[in-house]
Design a protein around this motif. Structure first.
Motif, PDB file in Angstrom:
ATOM      1  N   THR A 273      30.669  29.870  48.179  1.00  0.00           N
ATOM      2  CA  THR A 273      30.284  31.174  48.716  1.00  0.00           C
ATOM      3  C   THR A 273      31.493  31.853  49.334  1.00  0.00           C
ATOM      4  OG1 THR A 273      29.578  30.087  50.767  1.00  0.00           O
ATOM      5  CG2 THR A 273      27.894  30.557  49.111  1.00  0.00           C
ATOM      6  N   CYS A 274      31.529  33.179  49.227  1.00  0.00           N
ATOM      7  CA  CYS A 274      32.715  33.925  49.659  1.00  0.00           C
ATOM      8  C   CYS A 274      32.302  35.287  50.194  1.00  0.00           C
ATOM      9  CB  CYS A 274      33.675  34.101  48.482  1.00  0.00           C
ATOM     10  SG  CYS A 274      35.066  35.221  48.783  1.00  0.00           S
ATOM     11  N   CYS A 275      32.933  35.686  51.288  1.00  0.00           N
ATOM     12  CA  CYS A 275      32.784  37.059  51.784  1.00  0.00           C
ATOM     13  C   CYS A 275      34.093  37.459  52.463  1.00  0.00           C
ATOM     14  CB  CYS A 275      31.614  37.171  52.764  1.00  0.00           C
ATOM     15  SG  CYS A 275      31.364  38.864  53.369  1.00  0.00           S
ATOM     16  N   ASN A 276      34.847  38.301  51.793  1.00  0.00           N
ATOM     17  CA  ASN A 276      36.133  38.776  52.322  1.00  0.00           C
ATOM     18  C   ASN A 276      37.058  37.617  52.706  1.00  0.00           C
ATOM     19  OD1 ASN A 276      35.436  41.487  51.993  1.00  0.00           O
ATOM     20  ND2 ASN A 276      34.479  41.599  54.021  1.00  0.00           N
ATOM     21  N   GLN A 277      37.232  36.682  51.806  1.00  0.00           N
ATOM     22  CA  GLN A 277      38.056  35.501  52.077  1.00  0.00           C
ATOM     23  C   GLN A 277      39.200  35.376  51.069  1.00  0.00           C
ATOM     24  OE1 GLN A 277      34.625  32.836  52.079  1.00  0.00           O
ATOM     25  NE2 GLN A 277      35.003  32.363  54.236  1.00  0.00           N
ATOM     26  N   ALA A 278      39.879  36.487  50.852  1.00  0.00           N
ATOM     27  CA  ALA A 278      40.978  36.497  49.876  1.00  0.00           C
ATOM     28  C   ALA A 278      42.041  35.463  50.189  1.00  0.00           C
ATOM     29  CB  ALA A 278      41.614  37.885  49.827  1.00  0.00           C
ATOM     30  N   ASP A 279      42.267  35.193  51.473  1.00  0.00           N
ATOM     31  CA  ASP A 279      43.322  34.267  51.867  1.00  0.00           C
ATOM     32  C   ASP A 279      42.979  32.810  51.563  1.00  0.00           C
ATOM     33  OD1 ASP A 279      44.911  36.316  52.820  1.00  0.00           O
ATOM     34  OD2 ASP A 279      44.109  36.199  54.855  1.00  0.00           O
TER      35      ASP A 279
ATOM     36  N   LEU B 226      40.009  35.259  39.441  1.00  0.00           N
ATOM     37  CA  LEU B 226      39.318  33.987  39.250  1.00  0.00           C
ATOM     38  C   LEU B 226      38.361  34.064  38.067  1.00  0.00           C
ATOM     39  CD1 LEU B 226      38.515  32.930  42.938  1.00  0.00           C
ATOM     40  CD2 LEU B 226      40.090  31.802  41.358  1.00  0.00           C
ATOM     41  N   SER B 227      37.700  35.200  37.941  1.00  0.00           N
ATOM     42  CA  SER B 227      36.793  35.388  36.810  1.00  0.00           C
ATOM     43  C   SER B 227      37.552  35.327  35.487  1.00  0.00           C
ATOM     44  CB  SER B 227      36.066  36.733  36.948  1.00  0.00           C
ATOM     45  OG  SER B 227      35.179  36.948  35.880  1.00  0.00           O
ATOM     46  N   ASP B 228      38.732  35.938  35.449  1.00  0.00           N
ATOM     47  CA  ASP B 228      39.562  35.913  34.243  1.00  0.00           C
ATOM     48  C   ASP B 228      40.041  34.503  33.910  1.00  0.00           C
ATOM     49  OD1 ASP B 228      39.277  38.637  33.992  1.00  0.00           O
ATOM     50  OD2 ASP B 228      41.176  39.114  34.982  1.00  0.00           O
ATOM     51  N   SER B 229      40.093  33.629  34.936  1.00  0.00           N
ATOM     52  CA  SER B 229      40.589  32.266  34.717  1.00  0.00           C
ATOM     53  C   SER B 229      39.482  31.275  34.378  1.00  0.00           C
ATOM     54  CB  SER B 229      41.333  31.775  35.967  1.00  0.00           C
ATOM     55  OG  SER B 229      40.419  31.513  37.022  1.00  0.00           O
ATOM     56  N   GLY B 230      38.250  31.762  34.201  1.00  0.00           N
ATOM     57  CA  GLY B 230      37.160  30.891  33.765  1.00  0.00           C
ATOM     58  C   GLY B 230      36.128  30.556  34.813  1.00  0.00           C
ATOM     59  N   VAL B 231      36.320  31.029  36.042  1.00  0.00           N
ATOM     60  CA  VAL B 231      35.324  30.811  37.090  1.00  0.00           C
ATOM     61  C   VAL B 231      34.224  31.860  36.945  1.00  0.00           C
ATOM     62  CG1 VAL B 231      34.906  30.835  39.584  1.00  0.00           C
ATOM     63  CG2 VAL B 231      37.012  29.827  38.676  1.00  0.00           C
ATOM     64  N   ARG B 232      32.986  31.426  37.030  1.00  0.00           N
ATOM     65  CA  ARG B 232      31.880  32.378  36.982  1.00  0.00           C
ATOM     66  C   ARG B 232      31.716  33.011  38.355  1.00  0.00           C
ATOM     67  NH1 ARG B 232      25.459  31.235  35.478  1.00  0.00           N
ATOM     68  NH2 ARG B 232      24.788  33.421  35.681  1.00  0.00           N
ATOM     69  N   VAL B 233      31.865  34.317  38.453  1.00  0.00           N
ATOM     70  CA  VAL B 233      31.753  35.024  39.723  1.00  0.00           C
ATOM     71  C   VAL B 233      30.496  35.883  39.690  1.00  0.00           C
ATOM     72  CG1 VAL B 233      32.821  36.676  41.293  1.00  0.00           C
ATOM     73  CG2 VAL B 233      34.250  35.036  40.054  1.00  0.00           C
ATOM     74  N   ILE B 234      29.655  35.708  40.691  1.00  0.00           N
ATOM     75  CA  ILE B 234      28.417  36.482  40.823  1.00  0.00           C
ATOM     76  C   ILE B 234      28.538  37.341  42.077  1.00  0.00           C
ATOM     77  CG2 ILE B 234      25.925  36.374  41.194  1.00  0.00           C
ATOM     78  CD1 ILE B 234      25.948  33.629  39.806  1.00  0.00           C
ATOM     79  N   HIS B 235      28.328  38.641  41.932  1.00  0.00           N
ATOM     80  CA  HIS B 235      28.408  39.550  43.068  1.00  0.00           C
ATOM     81  C   HIS B 235      27.001  39.910  43.538  1.00  0.00           C
ATOM     82  CE1 HIS B 235      32.753  40.302  42.589  1.00  0.00           C
ATOM     83  NE2 HIS B 235      32.515  40.282  41.294  1.00  0.00           N
TER      84      HIS B 235
ATOM     85  N   ASN C 282      21.633  30.078  47.506  1.00  0.00           N
ATOM     86  CA  ASN C 282      20.450  30.059  46.641  1.00  0.00           C
ATOM     87  C   ASN C 282      20.727  30.734  45.305  1.00  0.00           C
ATOM     88  OD1 ASN C 282      18.872  28.706  48.504  1.00  0.00           O
ATOM     89  ND2 ASN C 282      17.921  30.554  49.333  1.00  0.00           N
ATOM     90  N   ARG C 283      21.481  31.805  45.344  1.00  0.00           N
ATOM     91  CA  ARG C 283      21.823  32.513  44.099  1.00  0.00           C
ATOM     92  C   ARG C 283      22.620  31.582  43.178  1.00  0.00           C
ATOM     93  NH1 ARG C 283      22.897  38.115  43.110  1.00  0.00           N
ATOM     94  NH2 ARG C 283      22.927  38.377  40.838  1.00  0.00           N
ATOM     95  N   GLY C 284      23.545  30.850  43.754  1.00  0.00           N
ATOM     96  CA  GLY C 284      24.334  29.919  42.958  1.00  0.00           C
ATOM     97  C   GLY C 284      23.525  28.751  42.437  1.00  0.00           C
ATOM     98  N   ILE C 285      22.617  28.233  43.256  1.00  0.00           N
ATOM     99  CA  ILE C 285      21.758  27.109  42.831  1.00  0.00           C
ATOM    100  C   ILE C 285      20.899  27.531  41.649  1.00  0.00           C
ATOM    101  CG2 ILE C 285      19.851  25.606  43.530  1.00  0.00           C
ATOM    102  CD1 ILE C 285      20.980  25.846  46.437  1.00  0.00           C
ATOM    103  N   ARG C 286      20.332  28.729  41.727  1.00  0.00           N
ATOM    104  CA  ARG C 286      19.492  29.208  40.622  1.00  0.00           C
ATOM    105  C   ARG C 286      20.299  29.421  39.350  1.00  0.00           C
ATOM    106  NH1 ARG C 286      17.249  32.395  44.889  1.00  0.00           N
ATOM    107  NH2 ARG C 286      18.496  34.187  44.214  1.00  0.00           N
TER     108      ARG C 286
ATOM    109  N   VAL D 107      24.092  19.884  42.480  1.00  0.00           N
ATOM    110  CA  VAL D 107      24.842  21.057  42.915  1.00  0.00           C
ATOM    111  C   VAL D 107      25.638  20.672  44.155  1.00  0.00           C
ATOM    112  CG1 VAL D 107      24.708  23.370  43.928  1.00  0.00           C
ATOM    113  CG2 VAL D 107      23.266  22.778  41.979  1.00  0.00           C
ATOM    114  N   ALA D 108      26.910  21.033  44.165  1.00  0.00           N
ATOM    115  CA  ALA D 108      27.745  20.894  45.350  1.00  0.00           C
ATOM    116  C   ALA D 108      27.966  22.274  45.936  1.00  0.00           C
ATOM    117  CB  ALA D 108      29.085  20.257  44.997  1.00  0.00           C
ATOM    118  N   VAL D 109      27.866  22.394  47.250  1.00  0.00           N
ATOM    119  CA  VAL D 109      28.127  23.679  47.902  1.00  0.00           C
ATOM    120  C   VAL D 109      29.372  23.552  48.771  1.00  0.00           C
ATOM    121  CG1 VAL D 109      25.753  24.511  47.858  1.00  0.00           C
ATOM    122  CG2 VAL D 109      26.518  23.119  49.785  1.00  0.00           C
TER     123      VAL D 109
END
Length: 311
Positions: free
Chosen positions: A13-19, A57-66, A77-81, A88-90
């Motif tokens: 999970t991510c929210c404004n965590q570019a660093d 990250l999306s271009d590198s093969g990671v699935r990113v859901i906004h 929950n969105r990721g689990i579904r 599932v690892a969180v």
């Protein structure tokens, strides 16, 4: 270990965590158990740099859901579904896994059907550098306190059937509530006393900050505990002794630690320090008065020991 990498999806999970988010993803890519499925759920980031990093990250093969900002429970929950794996690892977007985390946790779950989730000890970094050693255990242990880090691996079907994370719990303790929920669900569904396993190695790197959500939630600890007790009232009633004795054990351990500190540093009893004020008006009914007597006796004994011999 012969775990199938397709068995586990990692939801970050991510929210404004570019660093930090790239470090989190890289720690998953460095696992000895390589999973092809990494999902980053962006919980409403509005920082342009974070959005750019997520695109990369999306271009590198990671699935990113906004999604619109709805809190970490909603994002998990969105990721689990979205996952389709057995486990599932969180992972929070500012934390990291050590390379053996996934392999070790999935192996525990594969070999013990009584485990609903698995995690490990933690190495903290940032403001605090330490090793934190949660204990895991059954529901009796979890009624007294949360005994598992937020970063963990669990059985996806169980999490879904139990309802996942409570999306209304945005002030904190959502991971503790989740563990109680899946432990209860397993007991109700299978009449089995489930447990959460802990690997006795620090395989999670947990970032500490004075402004973190974990610190903020401590300011509402009693309010959040009241919510936890109300939500899981039947479990508290069924395991009342375990819950009360577990809380009392924590209280006794902290009182003993403070007592030992004061006995070996009698200067803490000087002036108007909190310790000195406590000795003037020790608490009653919680072991406080007995601790004050022991501390006074101990400091006097230390003082006598330090006096020169009279010849």
């Amino acid at each position: 270990m012969s775990n199938d990498a397709n068995d586990v999806t990692v939801v970050i999970t991510c929210c404004n965590q570019a660093d930090y988010i790239v470090e989190a993803v890289d720690s998953v890519r460095a696992q000895t158990l390589q999973t092809p499925s990494i999902i980053v759920v962006d919980d409403g980031s509005d920082d342009p740099r974070t959005i750019r990093v997520l695109d990369e990250l999306s271009d590198s093969g990671v699935r990113v859901i906004h999604q619109r900002n709805a809190g970490v429970s909603s994002a998990r929950n969105r990721g689990i579904r979205a996952a389709s794996s057995t486990f599932v690892a969180v992972l929070d977007g500012d934390d990291r896994f050590e390379p053996h985390f996934l392999e070790s946790a999935v192996d525990l779950l594969h070999h013990d059907d009584g485990l609903v989730a698995a995690s490990s000890w933690m190495s903290t970094f940032g403001v605090l550098e330490s090793t934190v050693k949660p204990l895991g255990g059954d529901i009796g242990a979890f009624l007294a306190r949360n005994n598992c880090p937020a970063a963990c691996v669990f059985r996806r079907d169980l999490a879904l059937s139990a309802g996942g994370y409570d999306e209304d719990m945005r002030a904190g303790f959502e991971d503790w509530d989740f563990y109680l929920t899946i432990l209860e669900h397993m007991e109700q569904a299978d009449s089995t006393h489930g447990r959460i396993g802990i690997i006795p190695e620090p395989l999670i790197e947990y970032r500490t900050s004075s402004t973190s959500s974990n610190i903020a939630s401590m300011g509402k600890r009693l309010e959040l505990m009241r919510l936890i007790i109300r939500k899981h009232q039947q479990s508290y009633q069924a395991h009342l002794c375990d819950a009360i004795l577990g809380i009392e054990t924590v209280s006794m351990q902290r009182l003993e630690l403070w007592e030992r500190t004061v006995r070996h540093h009698p200067e803490l009893l000087g002036g108007k320090s909190p310790s000195a004020l406590f000795m003037q008006e020790p608490s009653y009914g919680d072991g406080g008065m007995a601790a004050a007597v022991r501390m006074r006796s101990g400091t006097e004994a230390l003082a006598e020991k330090g006096k020169p011999e009279v010849v």
